[in-house]
Structure formats: C-alpha cells, structure tokens
Write an enzyme that holds these catalytic residues in place. Structure first.
Site, PDB file in Angstrom:
ATOM      1  N   ASP A  89      33.572   1.647   1.250  1.00  0.00           N
ATOM      2  CA  ASP A  89      33.897   2.120  -0.093  1.00  0.00           C
ATOM      3  C   ASP A  89      35.047   3.117   0.012  1.00  0.00           C
ATOM      4  O   ASP A  89      35.527   3.407   1.115  1.00  0.00           O
ATOM      5  CB  ASP A  89      32.660   2.714  -0.770  1.00  0.00           C
ATOM      6  CG  ASP A  89      32.162   3.945  -0.056  1.00  0.00           C
ATOM      7  OD1 ASP A  89      32.789   4.369   0.925  1.00  0.00           O
ATOM      8  OD2 ASP A  89      31.130   4.486  -0.476  1.00  0.00           O
ATOM      9  N   SER A  90      35.483   3.643  -1.099  1.00  0.00           N
ATOM     10  CA  SER A  90      36.683   4.485  -1.095  1.00  0.00           C
ATOM     11  C   SER A  90      36.356   5.948  -0.837  1.00  0.00           C
ATOM     12  O   SER A  90      37.251   6.746  -0.577  1.00  0.00           O
ATOM     13  CB  SER A  90      37.394   4.385  -2.439  1.00  0.00           C
ATOM     14  OG  SER A  90      36.600   5.023  -3.437  1.00  0.00           O
ATOM     15  N   GLY A  91      35.089   6.293  -0.947  1.00  0.00           N
ATOM     16  CA  GLY A  91      34.705   7.697  -0.822  1.00  0.00           C
ATOM     17  C   GLY A  91      34.594   8.390  -2.168  1.00  0.00           C
ATOM     18  O   GLY A  91      33.952   9.428  -2.284  1.00  0.00           O
ATOM     19  N   GLY A  92      35.222   7.806  -3.180  1.00  0.00           N
ATOM     20  CA  GLY A  92      35.248   8.462  -4.485  1.00  0.00           C
ATOM     21  C   GLY A  92      33.865   8.689  -5.072  1.00  0.00           C
ATOM     22  O   GLY A  92      33.552   9.781  -5.552  1.00  0.00           O
ATOM     23  N   PHE A  93      33.013   7.681  -4.990  1.00  0.00           N
ATOM     24  CA  PHE A  93      31.690   7.782  -5.597  1.00  0.00           C
ATOM     25  C   PHE A  93      30.865   8.895  -4.947  1.00  0.00           C
ATOM     26  O   PHE A  93      30.203   9.676  -5.636  1.00  0.00           O
ATOM     27  CB  PHE A  93      30.957   6.439  -5.486  1.00  0.00           C
ATOM     28  CG  PHE A  93      29.610   6.436  -6.144  1.00  0.00           C
ATOM     29  CD1 PHE A  93      29.485   6.258  -7.518  1.00  0.00           C
ATOM     30  CD2 PHE A  93      28.446   6.621  -5.399  1.00  0.00           C
ATOM     31  CE1 PHE A  93      28.241   6.257  -8.130  1.00  0.00           C
ATOM     32  CE2 PHE A  93      27.199   6.628  -6.007  1.00  0.00           C
ATOM     33  CZ  PHE A  93      27.096   6.442  -7.373  1.00  0.00           C
TER      34      PHE A  93
ATOM     35  N   GLN B 160      36.384  -0.268 -14.103  1.00  0.00           N
ATOM     36  CA  GLN B 160      35.547   0.774 -14.680  1.00  0.00           C
ATOM     37  C   GLN B 160      35.487   0.547 -16.199  1.00  0.00           C
ATOM     38  O   GLN B 160      35.834  -0.525 -16.670  1.00  0.00           O
ATOM     39  CB  GLN B 160      36.110   2.160 -14.326  1.00  0.00           C
ATOM     40  CG  GLN B 160      35.902   2.543 -12.863  1.00  0.00           C
ATOM     41  CD  GLN B 160      34.436   2.812 -12.517  1.00  0.00           C
ATOM     42  OE1 GLN B 160      33.568   2.870 -13.401  1.00  0.00           O
ATOM     43  NE2 GLN B 160      34.145   2.928 -11.218  1.00  0.00           N
TER      44      GLN B 160
ATOM     45  N   ASP C 101      25.713  -4.488  -2.837  1.00  0.00           N
ATOM     46  CA  ASP C 101      25.253  -3.543  -1.822  1.00  0.00           C
ATOM     47  C   ASP C 101      24.269  -2.607  -2.491  1.00  0.00           C
ATOM     48  O   ASP C 101      24.369  -2.344  -3.696  1.00  0.00           O
ATOM     49  CB  ASP C 101      26.416  -2.714  -1.250  1.00  0.00           C
ATOM     50  CG  ASP C 101      26.778  -1.559  -2.178  1.00  0.00           C
ATOM     51  OD1 ASP C 101      27.473  -1.817  -3.182  1.00  0.00           O
ATOM     52  OD2 ASP C 101      26.345  -0.423  -1.936  1.00  0.00           O
TER      53      ASP C 101
END
Lengths: 377, 377
Positions: free
Chosen positions: B93-97, B191, B268
């Site tokens: 994942d991007s890390g943002g969440f 989104q 996931d």
C-alpha cells in the site's frame, strides 16, 4: 515384583548409552530430548515442525492439564495424544514440581499437597495416588511418581526429609500404578539435593521398589553445573544398567553433552522455546542473540550448513526485524529453530555413541561453541 | 501514455471475472485474496502455510516497513520478497491509510503528509513521490498511489476535497513511477466516500491518467455493506474492462462474494488473522467462536469435510482449550485455518466463474452460512 522392561540398550560408548524405548504410542530413540508441551501445546511451534525436527516424544504437565482443561475431560476426549493431535509418545510429570513453583498457599503433608490453583484460586489436593490417577486419565505413556523437590541451596535436614518423603510417595505411586495399561511406564525420581550420600540412598531406595525407569529430579534448580554433574555421577552407578535414565528439567546443550557422557538417556527443558521467545537462537556457533544490532543488515542465515530449513534460509536481518518488532513469527521461527537444534544434537549424539565417537563429537561441538558466532560483516 | 497490461481476463460470469495477473515474482490467480503481512510477516502464520493455503500474493505495509526496518535497508537486503523469504508476488500500500489511522500529529498539505512515527515519535514526511520511492525500494510488484482516505460518515465537502487531492497525488505518483522496473505495476485509487457522483468522477479521473490497475479505497471504514456495494456499482463500469480491480481492506467472506459478483478481482484484509487471534474461525458454517463453552467437550473438528488439514483434524475441544489458555498455538491454528478458508473460497469462486456457476455457488454458500454451525452434541 520385577516390572517388564521396554528399553533396549543398543550401544554404549564409555558411560554413554544409546537405545530404544518402546511406548504404546511409538518408539523413542535415546538419548532423547523431550520438548515441553506444558498445557498440551508447544509454545509457538506446530506439532508438524516438532515432528519434522526429529522429536519422538514430548512432555505434558500434569499440574497445568489437571487444572485446565481437566484430566477427566481429556480422558473422555481420548487421552492427551488424541486431544492434542500429537499422536505420539508423551511423558507426563507428576505435577509436584509445578505445585511448588507456580501455586500459592501450598501445604505439604505426609498424605498429599494442597494448594490454590494459579488460574482461579480453587483449592486442590494432589496426592501420589491422585497424581497417578490424573496421569492415567491423561493417557500418559510414561508417568512420573510424585515427589517433593527442594530448591537449592537448602539445609541438609530439609533435603533429607523431602528425599525420604519422596521415597514413601514412590512406593504409594507404584501401588497406584499396578493396574495401569500394559506398555505404559512409571519412573521413580531420585532426590537428595546436592548431598551425595542422600542421592545414593534415594536411588537405592527406588531400585528396591522397582520402576520401569529412573529419573534424577531436583537438579537444574540453581546449583552450579559441577554440582549437577557430581550428583549424576553418584546416582547413575546405582541405577540398573538396562533401565532408561531421565535427567529432569535439563538443560542447555552443554549440560546435555555432559550428562549423556555420564549415562543419561532422556532430557526435557523449556529453554529452546523460552529462549526463542526472547530472541535467542541455539546454533552450532553457540547462543546467538538476534536482538543484537549487528544482525540488522546481515543477509546471511543463522547457519548456512544447518539441516533445518528455517536455520539455513531466513536472513539474520529478517529474524532481527521480527524480534525487534515483536512479531509472533519471530518467536515462532526461533522456537522452531531451537527445537530443531536440540533434536539435531541428540541425533548426532546417538550416531556418535553408535560408532564409539562420542568423545570427538563432544570436543568438536565444544570447540564450535567456544569459537562463537560468525564474524559480523 | 498507455501502460502495458499484465492482466489476462480468462472468463466472466455476469459482472464477475476470473483472470491471471503476471508480476515479476509470479502469477496471481484472480479473484485473489491477499493476506496481510503488515510488517513483513503474517501474524502467527508461517509462509509455508500461507503458500499451502493457496495464496499467490500477499500485502506489505509501506508505513510500517518504512519506519522499521526501513526501506533503504530492505532494498540493500534484496527487496521485501527476499528479505521475508516469501519469494512471491507482493503488493504494497502507499502508507497513506496507516498515516491517517496509526500516527499522531499528522498534517496534510498539498505536497505531503507529515506525521510522528507510532514507534519512536520521530517526525516523518510522506509525499506521493516518497511513497513511490519507498515502494520501489521495497521491491513491490504492485505499488499503490498515495491517497487521502476520509473516515465515513463525512461532510461532502471534505470527501470532495480529499478525492480531488488524491487525484492530483495520483498524477504525481504516476510520474514518480515512470522509471520503475519493467513488469512492476502501479494502481490508482478511486476515492469519493459514499457519494456516487464523486466516486464516478474519481474513477474517470484515474482512467484518464492511466494505471496498470484500479483500486477502490476508503470503503469498509464503517459504512453499511449496502453503501459499499453501491459504490462498487458506481465505479466498476467506469473502469477499463481489461484492467485488474482491487477493493481495498475488504473484508468478510460475505463482502467478497458480493464484490466479486460486481466485478472486483482483488481483496486484502486483516480479518482472518485478527479474528483468529480472538478465537474466531471462519468456516463453511459461518464464523465459529471457539471461546464458547459448547466446544469444551466436543471431539469433532471444525469441519470434517474441509480440504485444510488443521480444519478437519484438530478437535474443537482442543482449539477451545488453546484459546481459553491463551496458548499461542490457538491463535496460530485459527489464523492459518482462516487464511485457508479465505483462499479456498477464492478457489471455489474462480472455478465457479470459469464454469459460469457463480450464482449457484453464492446461493449454496449463503445457505450454509445462514444454517450456522453444526448442532452441539
């Protein structure tokens, strides 16, 4: 009454012995290390890896299992081997040692020990007869007599009193075991602390009563290794050559090498899994602490020549990361790696005794341990 | 610039699809469930069981891994697949969440998000460009654009602002990915919260930019299932048919059945391992809580017809005992059992789509879940 003997002594090398112990749930190659499945489960290791690591037999704890889920329940579910899915040989301790170390408000009398459960505080009585009953309900292949174990150092009078009480409990245990299923075994336990004379008296008393096998208890409780080895040297010659000998709660790989050389056939210890949970691996290079920052960037496995896949494949950097991050997988892998190291050591010991080369195995192994871990890079 | 397509659509059944996604580290059969290896490890499950359960791909979390052990370190150690020993496809994942959900004092600006690490409090900046850089250092097979995910319910203005920001970050992510190794992929993330119009606009914007695949983010964050399914129905038709579609953070087996029927290819979720750690098993009979006393004396396995050994062999009574005793093995077995159930469900879904029988699989599966667990005995 002489009990049937289920132990075949296959070869000796000095005082060291290798043999085969036949239980209702399968054969056990000795010298054997028994991993501890305290409450019916190895901590962090699946049965599959325990078996693949080469363990023939595991240990279950009467104290834990009688309190939860209960011996009668396990009996109704087909016994400990079926209940847990291990389906192989199991030795159970008597519960006495854990009563001393884990429970509160314990009281020892001639007839029994009463204590409060560490789980729910319930008052429980454990007598030598009830201990045997519980172990029979569990379906144990090898039951242990109930004994009283004194923490060292202790006054000689205390050691002697506990040793004599343990001998009387040994007799009662044997009577309670008379109707046990054919093929199951009962081991007596020699006590006597660090007093040579008491150790010998205890062993002689047990041999007079007669057991399928003999254990040495009350060691590895804080005394120096030299004292432990002295006590083994006092007791072993008193024990019948044809019966298996079990050194309880031992130990480090070093302890086991020394004890095997003095005629011990069986061991158990929580060290492989406990140290694994604390980030320490047992290897050919000695104990390796994966918490150490020297591993953080090291792509090399713990031991590239190991026969155990996880030992020769996972990067030290990965194991370090798992341990530092508190990931369960770190404890799982190190526990499995340690069980495998212990079993491999037993395998090598058995092979060396068979070929009369134990001394050179011991020397080579000690040199490797003394050389320590591979150099950082 | 049209990006190469690594997804082969093999068959459809209504809106549902089955296909094959080819990554540098291997092939992924879709619909696919990706177990979460958050910090580079499945919680309580060895890689061997993950693979044997049938998982083709797992997910790693950029946020966790960039903080510990660090992206540059993992790159030096050969990338996440080598580092962990998984050696198969990995999506990151991007890390943002996680920045939004785990870190303190975060501040979102047009250029980046700054936050304090939940591990040591260090101040860290994560921009769309740095997120792609980190994912490339990790050696990700499939990287995700950085996005801003708004917790629902939320004001429409907030949802729209985050969606527009995510679109601008999508463009920047794509530029940062231009020099990425051949065969690796970048997915855009739609989104728009629970607002149909914003969801469609987001998806259209992403398609205009062009990605290897498309994800739907910001769902399964507390909204009713019906809202989630509505949003999938809004977005899916906008996405190019030939590209893979990933519904992030979803979900229950029920969620996945519904989403597959609406054209989703990838999932996931931490639920199989998290619920496993809490004593809950996913089975053909729905979720079974092993803490329940009804299992204490039950010798039957969870599901005697399961294709997974632990599901059809261990007694419910044993699993109950392990869970009640807090034994690690309980969490390990249930996590593994749940991963296997999820993978088996995906296997059955793929087979059903191939033969045009998804509807009957869904109906049969829902009836089994609705019937609930086998009767106590």
């Amino acid at each position: 009454m002489s009990l049937p003997n289920h132990f075949d002594l296959l070869a000796t090398d000095g005082a060291a012995r290798t043999g085969l112990l036949t239980t209702p749930h399968g054969e056990v190659r000795t010298p054997a290390f028994m991993p501890c499945a305290t409450a019916g489960a190895m901590k962090g290791v699946r049965w599959r890896e325990v078996r693949e690591a080469g363990a023939d037999i595991v240990l279950g704890n009467t104290y834990h299992l009688m309190l939860r889920p209960g011996a009668e329940r396990i009996a109704a579910l087909g016994g400990l081997q079926t209940f847990t899915g291990w389906n192989g040989p199991m030795l159970t301790d008597s519960g006495g040692f854990q009563v001393m170390s884990l429970s509160a408000l314990r009281k020892v009398t001639e007839s029994a020990v009463t204590f409060r459960s560490h789980i729910d505080g319930a008052k429980v009585e454990l007598s030598p007869e009830r201990s045997i009953e519980v172990q029979r309900l569990l379906g144990s292949d090898i039951a242990m007599q109930m004994d009283e174990c004194v923490r060292l150092p202790a006054e000689r009078a205390d050691v002697e009193r506990a040793m004599q009480l343990s001998l009387r409990w040994a007799e009662r245990s044997k009577r309670a075991f008379e109707t046990a299923p054919r093929g199951t075994m009962l081991f007596g336990i020699a006590q006597g602390g660090d007093v040579a004379e008491l150790r010998r008296a205890s062993a002689r008393g047990l041999v007079e009563i007669g057991f399928h096998g003999y254990a040495i208890g009350g060691l590895a409780v804080g005394e120096p290794q030299a004292v432990m080895l002295d006590m083994i040297e006092e007791v072993a010659p008193v024990l019948p050559r044809e019966r298996p000998r079990y050194l309880m709660g031992v130990g480090t790989p070093e302890d086991m090498l020394e004890a095997v050389a003095r005629g011990i056939d069986m061991f158990d210890c929580v060290m492989p899994t406990r140290n694994g949970r604390h980030g320490v691996a047992f290897t050919r290079f000695g104990q390796v602490n994966l918490r150490n920052a020297r591993h953080a960037d090291d792509p090399r496995p713990l031991d590239e020549e190991s026969s155990w896949p996880s030992t020769r494949s996972y990067a030290r950097a990965y194991l370090h990361h798992l341990v530092k991050s508190g990931e369960t997988l770190g404890a799982m892998l190190l526990s499995e790696i340690n069980i495998a190291y212990y079993q491999r050591l037993m395998h090598d010991i058995r092979a060396a005794i068979s070929t009369g080369t134990l001394a050179s195995l011991c020397e080579r192994t000690r040199v490797e341990w003394a050389n320590g871990d591979i150099a950082p890079r």
